[in-house]
Design a protein around this motif. Structure first.
Motif, PDB file in Angstrom:
ATOM      1  N   ILE A  60       0.839  -1.201   0.000  1.00 52.66           N
ATOM      2  CA  ILE A  60       0.000   0.000   0.000  1.00 52.66           C
ATOM      3  C   ILE A  60       0.877   1.255   0.000  1.00 52.66           C
TER       4      ILE A  60
ATOM      5  N   ILE B 269      -1.458   6.518   1.571  1.00 56.65           N
ATOM      6  CA  ILE B 269      -2.725   5.941   2.038  1.00 56.65           C
ATOM      7  C   ILE B 269      -2.650   5.621   3.525  1.00 56.65           C
TER       8      ILE B 269
ATOM      9  N   ILE C 205      -8.748  -0.362   4.568  1.00 56.15           N
ATOM     10  CA  ILE C 205      -9.695  -0.402   3.453  1.00 56.15           C
ATOM     11  C   ILE C 205     -11.005   0.275   3.860  1.00 56.15           C
TER      12      ILE C 205
ATOM     13  N   PHE D 264      -5.631   2.787  -4.258  1.00 58.38           N
ATOM     14  CA  PHE D 264      -5.560   1.524  -3.543  1.00 58.38           C
ATOM     15  C   PHE D 264      -5.903   0.363  -4.463  1.00 58.38           C
TER      16      PHE D 264
ATOM     17  N   THR E 125      -2.952  -0.318  -6.869  1.00 57.34           N
ATOM     18  CA  THR E 125      -1.778  -0.956  -6.252  1.00 57.34           C
ATOM     19  C   THR E 125      -2.114  -2.349  -5.731  1.00 57.34           C
ATOM     20  N   PHE E 126      -3.341  -2.513  -5.219  1.00 61.05           N
ATOM     21  CA  PHE E 126      -3.758  -3.821  -4.735  1.00 61.05           C
ATOM     22  C   PHE E 126      -3.754  -4.826  -5.882  1.00 61.05           C
TER      23      PHE E 126
END
Lengths: 283, 286, 250
Positions: free
Chosen positions: A110, A114, B28, B269, B272-273
């Motif tokens: 991550i 973030i 998340i 996110f 990248t996830f």
């Protein structure tokens, strides 16, 4: 002949690639040293910024970075090692372990910004810690957690099962075998990664932008609920805020040199430690 | 007593492991929780494909396509630099360098990975940008090109070390077989070693992509920052991470601008996830 | 006819004197076995004939090796050409992670001077010569790793044959194989001597006795005895050879 030529050119291109990579590194480090060393002095290290950041030193930022990294590692290392112990020794091998490992790897991938947003939403706002040393350290702890878990997991897995069996055979329980045999045996390797993680955490900027760091604070933090200055953020702020670029840029270089030295010292000592351990390793 | 401690210890390790998973879930949940409410005011389509990013205007618009393009331009530019250099360095270290040179080169490349990103940013801003500006006669050196160079050098060690691992895992017997058939070293590298280690190489590239698109400080300091569709790589761009970090300070808790920045984080996110899952499965196949 | 001739060959790895004054004359289109206890330098000797020792940083070599009428340790020697001419098969089967076809065509592909149809013909011919064609002709494009160990080793032989070598070096080619595959490779060797000169390193004395025409016995880096196989196996001249053949050490 064409084959010979191709081979020559091909190998030459590899030399060019490594030369550019390492050449850049050397230019980079040299320029930071060259520009930074002109402002470096004892008073630069040990005094607070003055005159709207155009004069003075970086002491509050150094102290802030120390506390942020120290607290973050203090939180993430025990949690990380214990999680790794759980994964290695207690969890049923299979879907459950691979799920946790996927989570850990995802966490590691991550982007750091973030983490910063998460820290802001959870620690700063929801838990009400405000922008503070505590919020920043907790955020950095989450950043470093996956690295600690992965490294500890590797280190613990490499401990031979024979040691554990011998310990069981002597009547030790699983907990005793883990605490007295497994973790101590794996400790040197875990330690190396802990040092590396500390270096990484000390250099992080994005996770602390909204959780801990402040542009200017003459005072040192008196409790974990105070805002702090931090070296990486200080460099960023010097470069992007304020109006006296010609006076701020040299200070930024000086701060960068200190940060670079700090990080290189930390990771360098980890590399040396790892090298020594490899030589000594006897099992 | 011993039994009790044993169970207690087990419980503690379990709590730590579950806590880690809760952290991931928490990350998340928190970005979705803060970001999704935006879509009560803005359509997802307009958000993703709208070309105007005016979050603070009276008639605010929240189209992030320019930000996404900014991220992609800088990231792909970085890979164009990092892939040949990283792969080349890895091959050199693994196949060409004699032992003593390898012992020098490897830690140096690792060192490159340990430098804090803000120091890269400083270098890009204060040193590289003025050079680029003069060299190409630009109005400003803070643009996608400069950011891509710096970012490329940051990603290089990641790609290099993954490729090196992959090359090292190719059995020595294959090298010997190829050489014994009369292949030159270069032919052995291009025709046997790289094909045999390609999943590792691709995994490294994917990881480099994920790392580059998520990198914040460098693009924040060096990419220039204007939210426009770049017409050339020498124009200023505003990648997603730069927008989040530059604007978060101006927002009010849970206003629409704040929500839109979290919504960008959701996009980031997901990207990248996806890439970390992809590189994970590549690794599994090997 | 002498195919390979070494004169006063000495080889060092750093401080280790691995080959000591080796003088051998290898006959053309015969099978010559090199036997001896582990660590006696037999594999190293074999690897001098296609210069596979060159990759070790601390290797020093003196003396000369003639293959045909070429001194192969001259500076101007084209290593690619030499290694195509002097093929090698290794201890463990080491096919590339490519298709069966691509494995055999590899040596021709890299030379880049053959047409597709020429390569195709050569691949078939080599696979036939290695007695593998019948087993793989319907799956030439499936991965080489799908073959059994014995088949993989014959593939490696076919791969070397595709380069039309004059000499084939076999470094304990059956030590990783089961008895049946071993027997098949041994028969293959005997059949192949019509087209190439074969040098085989083995620590299986019986194998040397079964297939070779000449045998060299090495001990501590020296060639102790070199003679007609039947002669050496019945009346060895040197005490050490006799002891080794009788299984006193090994």
């Amino acid at each position: 002949m064409r084959r010979k030529l191709n081979a020559k050119l091909g190998i030459l291109s590899l030399y060019v690639a490594i030369a550019i990579s390492i050449g850049f590194l050397l230019i980079f480090i040299f320029s930071i040293f060259y520009k930074g060393s002109s402002v470096l002095s004892w008073s630069f290290l040990f005094s607070a910024p003055r005159a709207a950041m155009t004069e003075g030193g970086i002491w509050p930022a150094l102290v802030g970075t120390f506390w942020l990294s120290f607290l973050a590692v203090l939180i993430s290392v025990p949690v990380g090692i214990l999680s790794a112990v759980y994964l290695n020794c207690y969890a049923q091998k299979g879907n459950w372990v691979s799920l946790v490992k996927i989570c850990v790897n995802t966490l590691a991938g991550i982007p750091s910004i973030i983490f910063g947003l998460f820290g802001m939403a959870l620690f700063v706002n929801l838990m009400g810690f405000q922008v503070s040393l505590l919020s920043g350290a907790l955020t950095l702890a989450v950043v470093s957690l996956p690295i600690v878990i992965n490294a500890s997991y590797e280190a613990i897995s490499s401990v031979s099962g024979d040691f554990m069996e011998a310990s069981y055979a002597l009547g030790a329980s699983k907990r005793q075998s883990i605490l007295r045999i497994m973790i101590p045996t794996a400790m040197p390797n875990i330690l190396t990664s802990v040092i590396l993680v500390t270096g990484r955490v000390a250099g992080e900027t994005a996770p602390i932008m909204f959780t801990a760091a402040t542009f200017f604070n003459r005072q040192l933090p008196r409790s974990v609920f105070d805002e702090v200055m931090a070296l990486p953020y200080h460099i960023f702020a010097l470069m992007t805020e304020g109006t006296h670029a010609d006076q701020q840029v040299p200070i930024a270089y000086g701060s960068a040199l200190v940060l670079l030295l700090l990080v290189l010292l930390i990771s360098g000592s980890a590399l040396i430690l790892r090298y020594q351990l490899r030589k000594k390793r006897q099992w | 007593m011993k039994k009790l401690y044993d169970s207690l210890f087990y419980l503690i390790t379990l709590i730590c492991a579950v806590g880690t998973m809760i952290m991931l879930a928490g990350i998340i949940i928190s970005i979705f929780n803060e970001g999704l409410p935006l879509f009560r005011h803005v359509k997802i389509w307009d958000f993703l494909f709208g070309t105007f990013w005016y979050p603070t205007h009276a008639e605010a618009e929240f189209g992030i396509s320019t930000l996404i393009v900014g991220s992609l331009v800088v990231t792909l530019g970085a890979l164009v630099i990092a892939i040949p250099l990283g792969l080349g360095s890895a091959i050199f270290i693994s196949e060409i360098a004699p032992a003593w040179l390898r012992e020098i080169c490897k830690p140096l490349i690792e060192l490159l990975a340990g430098i804090p990103s803000v120091v890269y940013g400083l270098f890009g801003m204060a040193l590289l940008a003025p050079m680029i500006r003069q060299l190409f006669h630009l109005d400003s050196g803070l643009n996608a090109f400069t950011a891509a160079i710096i970012l490329g050098l940051m990603v290089l060690p990641i790609i290099s070390s993954m490729c090196e691992d992959a090359l090292q895992s190719v059995p020595k017997a294959l090298r010997e077989a190829s050489l014994a058939l009369g292949a030159t070293r270069w032919e052995t590298i291009t025709r046997v070693l790289i094909p045999a280690s390609r999943t590792g190489v691709i995994g490294g590239v994917l990881m480099g992509f994920g790392r580059a698109i998520g990198e914040t400080m460098v693009v924040l300091m060096v990419a220039g920052g204007s939210a426009q569709m770049p017409k050339s790589i020498f124009q200023s761009v505003r990648p997603m991470t730069a927008a989040i970090s530059a604007e978060m300070g101006e927002t009010v808790f849970r206003d629409i601008h704040y929500q839109s920045l979290f919504a960008i984080a959701i996009v980031l996110f997901i990207i990248t996830f996806g890439f970390s899952l992809l590189s994970e499965t590549m690794g599994r196949k090997r | 006819m002498v195919k390979i001739k070494t004169s006063n060959l000495n080889l060092h790895f750093g401080q280790n004197h691995v080959l000591k004054n080796v003088n051998l004359e290898i006959e053309e289109k015969k099978i010559t076995a090199i036997i001896g206890p582990s660590g006696c330098g037999k594999s190293t000797l074999l690897r001098t004939f296609n210069r596979m020792n060159d990759f070790k940083d601390d290797m020093k070599i003196s003396g000369s090796i003639m293959v045909g009428d070429q001194d192969i340790y001259l500076d101007k020697i084209d290593l690619s050409h030499l290694r195509a001419k002097v093929g090698m098969v290794f201890q463990k089967p080491n096919p590339f992670p490519k298709s069966i076809y691509k494995n055999v065509s590899y040596g021709l592909d890299i030379q880049g001077k053959f047409s597709k149809s020429e390569i195709q013909a050569k691949v078939e011919e080599s696979l036939c010569a290695a007695w593998l064609w019948e087993e793989v002709k319907d799956r030439l494009h499936s991965p080489a790793m799908s073959l059994s160990g014995g088949q993989q080793q014959r593939l490696c032989i076919a791969r070397a044959l595709a380069n039309s070598p004059e000499v084939l070096l076999l470094d304990e080619p059956t030590s990783a194989l089961d008895p049946q595959s071993t027997a098949r490779i041994e028969e293959l060797c005997v059949a192949l001597k019509q087209r190439v000169s074969i040098l085989i390193v083995t620590h299986n004395i019986a194998q040397a006795g079964r297939i070779s025409d000449y045998t060299a016995f090495m001990y501590l880096g020296e060639v102790v005895e070199y003679a007609d196989t039947s002669q050496m196996f019945t009346v060895p001249k040197d005490k050490r050879t006799e002891a080794y053949l009788n299984g006193v050490f090994g």
